[in-house]
Design an enzyme around this catalytic site. Structure first.
Site, mmCIF file in Angstrom:
data_model
loop_
_atom_site.group_PDB
_atom_site.id
_atom_site.type_symbol
_atom_site.label_atom_id
_atom_site.label_comp_id
_atom_site.label_asym_id
_atom_site.label_seq_id
_atom_site.Cartn_x
_atom_site.Cartn_y
_atom_site.Cartn_z
ATOM 1 N N HIS A 15 -0.231 -35.631 -0.921
ATOM 2 C CA HIS A 15 -1.625 -36.578 -1.186
ATOM 3 C C HIS A 15 -1.419 -36.878 -2.694
ATOM 4 O O HIS A 15 -2.235 -36.497 -3.534
ATOM 5 C CB HIS A 15 -2.665 -35.853 -1.020
ATOM 6 C CG HIS A 15 -4.040 -36.754 -1.008
ATOM 7 N ND1 HIS A 15 -3.841 -38.089 -0.831
ATOM 8 C CD2 HIS A 15 -5.280 -36.432 -1.216
ATOM 9 C CE1 HIS A 15 -5.193 -38.673 -1.265
ATOM 10 N NE2 HIS A 15 -6.129 -37.616 -1.320
ATOM 11 N N CYS A 18 -9.405 -41.948 -3.520
ATOM 12 C CA CYS A 18 -8.417 -41.633 -2.809
ATOM 13 C C CYS A 18 -7.940 -42.881 -1.774
ATOM 14 O O CYS A 18 -6.949 -42.711 -1.282
ATOM 15 C CB CYS A 18 -8.425 -40.296 -2.038
ATOM 16 S SG CYS A 18 -8.548 -38.623 -2.931
#
Lengths: 402, 482
Positions: free
Chosen positions: A345, A88
């Site tokens: 996200h 991420c």
């Protein structure tokens, strides 16, 4: 320590696609959407870009391997395009590539773009992926919330916090981010929620309920960087420069060295933060950092990150959260744009989205959510992996003369 | 210390959950009302992550602690429900037990008395001076919903270490007969048994064949029925053992409990399981007769010595660990008898390369970590460069087995999002006593069992089943410490 990159690189332009369930768009279209804003903001032509980095994490539901999809979508001029993946933290990783290229003098103008098309997986949450054949044989088959939820049990035990107090503190994190996201037209989730809703939501991974988990979105974000001199030569007056950019990766100590790590914090974030503060010349982050965008994949992550960034004292982050220190009108706002929690996200885009918000806030361009006290130094924290094995990225940006 | 031939060590494993037969009948009584007479007591059911291999490993660990395994010269695994038709099942067990590579291993299958047949061969070999043989029997039979088998069977495993030395029970001899009596059968590749009439089985099989074997066997072994202190007949059908004892003039109090009400008939494992139960309480000098039935009869005679090794958990410990379970549907799902919608997360495809498994077999199947010879730092898995932050020693790792070490929870969660056949999925980081840590899945666990600092121990379990290639992957999981 290395000499660092403070003020050597400026942000010439940034762009961000609308995050959310983008049923109507493919990943390449999202890339173009972010890029259109960034190139217009930079005021240059595509042909002026010398090099590009693409941050993207999930091949299976995305654009496939290599940097070619970015080069093709943007019709770049046969420049070097490198795909990077660091879980991420891939967005900040792509930014690092572009920034380092400019800092080294290898490129005058470089581009970083992060993208992810998660809503083509067919379900909520992140896709299940392999972490290598050996890990698949011996590692847990847990979800992302399950991995991060373990911070909570260790934090409770380490700092003697009751289950109820910690649940209320992390619920406050989510309520705050929802309130902020409601003011952001590009955010995936734009609806405020109250404490009771968060506290009583279905359990995803103990103690994280539904509202303790960030949105899983489609999206893209883009940065075009150059030197401050070139930025001025191109007519820019308010110049946002990179004050520090640090990444720290786990080497196995947390997960393998018995008794060495207690599971309640991010070892790498502390290291990345210390290095970034040193690079930026920051001696008292609690007083000098005026705005933060951190990797709030889960509410507990944001809470412990406040301590790992030395904005809260160890073991007292939960109190600062409940005291409103990180609220939009607090001392050091955190996720004033809604954060991962509500902006969304899209893995590869998140690191760049955080820098995008800090960039807008520094330039006074954040609209309804603009911080009234002008920020001077804004920090973004982007995190890949899981608490026991991860990569932490810290980027600090500010006005060139700050 | 005496040096006799017989049973050096013994152990058992009964899965934790006990499905209530009343729950089975409550679901199926509308269809098969005749099962009402069997709807008493409970049966042991393996968890979703258990099979005959994992149960055999646990029984073996119960019998032979890690520091005694160097003595094992060969190992066998008896079962009619082995997960692999062509991959040495006992070979997986050997790796899990971290037995020396110079260990013989073989699978034994094909009928209900194969475990006792191996036992007889092993005892004969031991008399001739063979290295100790670890004989394992483990069974997890599938049964059709609403069948009699479903009511009376149970899942279990037991282990016997055969050899010379300070034995728990001396071997006095055996007697076998073989007759192709097809009371039930299961063809290769089939899941379920097909059974013939129970009255014929009782009269011609149990009473006729076992009765004759007792007469002939006692004569051959030079004992009389009056000499028998423990009479083990692993047939759970009501009254069979008592009837055989009466007919043979064996004392009624010698008839051993068949564990029918608490475990159920564990098939190939049942003779070993009942023998293990008897050995836990047998006094010196007691004569024990063990019978097994299946296309004939095996009859073995032992004498308890009152000395020798006791198991870590045994049958009594396994019974004490039992937890009542009334969820019949969950059990059907875990046995593949009910197709639930498992969702997209269950589709994750993680092929396990044979090469990687072979290279890492000690770590994956044996839970062997590494210990830095220079600093003493323990880690899992082992690596070329030590994880010790103060001294990244290069090439300093020594093998360090972790499976038998106690562990402590450092972090945990209960994950309802990830796919698990038994949600929520419990897991967390654990530290081993003496060093070493890992992120581990927890099994046989309830919400009240998990908290930071809680003691756990390790068990060998199914990690996942690769359904595309029909391959079972094994690893170690943490369970609440007894």
């Amino acid at each position: 320590m290395a000499r660092g990159i403070k003020d050597k690189v400026a942000i010439l332009g940034m762009g961000c696609a609308k995050f959310g369930e983008r049923w109507d768009k493919d990943a390449d279209q999202l890339m173009v959407e972010a890029y259109e804003e960034a190139i217009a903001d930079a005021g240059i032509e595509t042909s002026q870009i010398d090099a590009a980095w693409l941050g993207v994490a999930f091949d299976a539901v995305n654009i496939g391997p290599s940097g070619i999809p970015l080069a093709t979508a943007l019709r770049l001029k046969n420049i070097g395009v490198t795909k990077v993946e660091n879980y991420c933290a891939s967005g900040t990783e792509s930014f690092r590539g572009a920034v380092y290229a400019v800092a080294s003098g290898a490129a005058d103008i470089a581009l970083a773009l992060g993208v992810e098309k998660l809503k083509d997986t067919g379900y909520g949450g992140l896709p299940v992926r392999t972490r290598g054949t050996m890990h698949d044989m011996t590692g847990i088959t847990g979800s992302a919330p399950g991995n991060f939820a373990q911070l909570a049990s260790a934090y409770r035990k380490t700092h003697g916090v009751s289950k109820e107090d910690l649940k209320r503190a992390i619920a406050h994190v989510s309520v705050k981010s929802h309130a902020n996201g409601a003011k952001n037209p590009k955010a995936h989730l734009q609806k405020a929620v109250d404490m009771d809703t968060v506290l009583n939501a279905p359990m995803i991974a103990e103690p994280l309920g539904l509202f303790d988990c960030c949105g899983v979105s489609d999206g893209a974000a883009c940065a075009i960087v150059t030197t401050p001199d070139i930025a001025r030569a191109l007519g820019k007056t308010d110049i946002v420069t990179i004050k520090a950019l640090q990444i720290a990766s786990s080497n196995g100590w947390e997960l393998q060295h018995g008794g060495g790590w207690n599971g309640s914090y991010f070892h790498t974030t502390r290291i990345a933060a210390e290095k970034a503060y040193h690079e930026a010349g920051i001696t008292n982050p609690r007083e000098q950092i005026s705005l933060t965008e951190v990797h709030d994949c889960f509410s507990i992550t944001e809470l412990v990150t406040m301590e790992d960034l030395y904005l809260s004292k160890e073991g007292e982050g939960w109190k600062d959260v409940l005291d409103g220190m990180f609220d939009a009108d607090g001392k050091v706002p955190c996720q004033i744009d809604g954060g991962l929690k509500c902006f969304g996200h899209p893995i590869g885009a998140s690191g760049l989205r955080m820098i995008y918000e800090n960039y807008l806030q520094l330039l006074g361009r954040a609209g309804a959510r603009q911080r009234q006290t002008p920020p001077s130094l804004a920090l973004s924290h982007n995190l890949g992996g899981m608490p026991s094995q991860n990569v932490s990225a810290v980027a600090i940006v500010g006005l060139a003369d700050a | 210390m005496t040096s006799e031939t017989g049973i050096l060590r013994f152990g058992a494993y009964i899965p934790r959950n006990r499905l209530q037969r009343s729950a089975i009948f409550a679901a199926n009584g509308w269809f098969a009302g005749g099962l009402k007479g069997l709807a008493k007591g409970e049966r042991a059911i393996a968890n979703w992550d258990e099979d005959p291999i994992t149960m055999a490993v646990e029984a073996a660990r119960d019998a032979v602690p890690e520091d005694q395994r160097g003595a094992v010269g060969s190992v066998s695994l008896a079962s009619t429900t082995l997960p692999f038709a062509d991959r040495l099942n006992s070979g997986v067990v050997k790796e899990a037990l971290t037995l020396n590579d110079a260990t013989g291993a073989f699978d034994v299958t094909g009928g209900q008395r194969v475990a006792t047949s191996v036992l007889i061969q092993a005892l004969a070999a031991a008399k001739g001076g063979a290295e100790p043989h670890l004989a394992l029997a483990s069974e997890m039979r599938l049964s059709r919903p609403a069948s009699e088998s479903e009511m009376v069977q149970g899942d279990a495993a037991a282990a016997l270490l055969i050899g010379q030395g300070d034995v728990v029970a001396k071997y006095l001899g055996s007697h076998s007969v073989t007759i192709d009596f097809v009371d039930h059968f299961r063809s290769s590749g089939q899941d379920f048994d097909y059974s013939w009439e129970s009255r014929w089985i009782r009269d011609e099989g149990y009473s006729g064949m076992i009765g004759a074997a007792l007469t002939d066997g006692f004569a051959a072994l030079g004992v009389t029925a009056a000499d028998i202190d423990r009479f083990i007949v692993p047939i759970t059908a009501r009254g069979v053992a008592e009837g055989l004892a009466k007919k043979a003039a064996i004392r009624a109090e010698a008839v051993a409990d068949r564990l029918g009400d608490s475990v159920g008939d564990s098939g190939v494992a049942h003779p070993f399981l009942l023998l293990a139960a008897a050995l836990e309480t047998a006094r010196a000098g007691e004569k024990i007769v063990l019978v097994a039935f299946g296309q004939g009869v095996d009859l073995l005679l032992f004498e308890a010595t009152g000395s020798g090794a006791s198991p870590a958990r045994g049958v009594a410990g396994s019974l004490a660990r039992g937890v009542k379970d009334g969820n019949y549907l969950r059990w059907l799902f875990h046995r593949g008898n009910l197709g639930l919608d498992r969702g997209m997360r269950a589709e994750a495809d993680q092929k396990q390369p044979g090469t990687t498994l072979w290279r890492n077999r000690k770590a994956v199947l044996g839970l062997v970590g590494g210990r830095c010879a220079k600093t003493g730092v323990v880690q899992f898995p082992s690596s070329d460069i030590s994880v010790n932050p103060n001294d990244h020693g290069f090439g300093t790792q020594e093998d360090y087995p972790l499976a038998d070490r106690k562990a402590r929870i450092v972090t945990y969660t209960a994950d309802a999002l990830t796919y698990s056949p038994a949600p929520p999925s419990y897991y967390g980081m654990i530290d081993f006593e003496g060093g070493g840590r890992m992120m581990a899945e927890f099994t046989d666990v309830e919400a009240d069992d998990v908290e930071v600092g809680r003691d756990m121990s390790m068990m060998f379990r199914i990690k996942a089943i690769d359904e595309i290639r029909d391959f079972t992957k094994y690893f170690w999981k943490a369970v609440p410490a007894a």
